[in-house]
Design a protein around this motif. Sequence first.
Motif: not given
Ligand code: HPA
Length: 242
Positions: A160-162, A165-168, A182-186, A207-212, A85-89
Amino acid sequence: MDFVAIIGGTGFDRIDDFHERERLRVDTPWGDPSGDILRGSLGGRDFLFLPRHGESHDIPPHRVNYRANIDALRSIGARRIIALAAVGGIHALMRPGDLVIPDQVIDYTWGRQHTFFDGDGSAVEHIDFTHPYTPALREHLLGAAIRAGKTVHDGGTYAVTQGPRLETAAEIDRLERDGADIVGMTGMPEAALAREAGIDYAAVAIVVNPAAGRGEAPITLDDIRAVLARGSLDALEVLRHC
Ligand code: HPA
C-alpha cells in the motif's frame, strides 16, 4: 442487525445492480465518512455500500477518512467488510484483468490517521495483525469466485503506497524485493482499523495495469479505465455469489 458492507474503490463509486433501499448519514467522533452509507441488496442479498472516494470520486487515497468510514459502518451494524480495490500488478502472474484475494499487506503509507487507539485516554491496545485479512472471509470470497465461475489468485501481498502519484520503476523493484505482488493506495489503514473495530475484513483486488516499469508503455488512466470496466463486472459477479 448484522450486515456485510462493501467498500467500493476506484471504478465502484456506484454499483449499477445495487438496489438502494435507504441512505444513512452517520456522524462519528472521527469526522465524516466518505459519504452516505447505502443499505440495499445485490444478487438478492442485503449489503451496506460505501464508496471510499465519495460518490463523485473526489477524495484522494491519502485524504480518505478511514477511521470515520470504519466507525460509521461499525456503528450501523457491519460485522464483515468486503473491500474492492483497483491495483497494479507487480508479480508477472498478476496480469491486467485478474482478480486477487490478497492474504498479506505491507504498509508504506505515512501521515494517515491510522488507529482508534490514539492516546485519547482509552487503554492502548496492540491488535494481532499477523493475518491482516480475516481467513474465513477470504475463504468465503474464494468460494464465491468458484460459484461465479471466475478465476482468482488465492493470496498475494498487497503493497500500500501513499499516492496519489503512481510509483517509480525503482520503487516497484523495491516492493518486489520486499515480497509484494500487487500495489495500491487504499488497503491501509483500512484493514487495520477494521481489525481494531472487531470487524471481519477481506478484499477483492482487480489488477488494472502492470505496475511501473513492468509494462511496455506508460500507464494511462484510459487504459486503467478500460481494464476496470471489464474487471469490475467480474468482481461484482463474485459479490453476487457471496
Ligand atoms: N500503483 C498504485 N496504485 C494503483 C496502481 C498502481 O500501479 N494501479 C491502480 N492503483
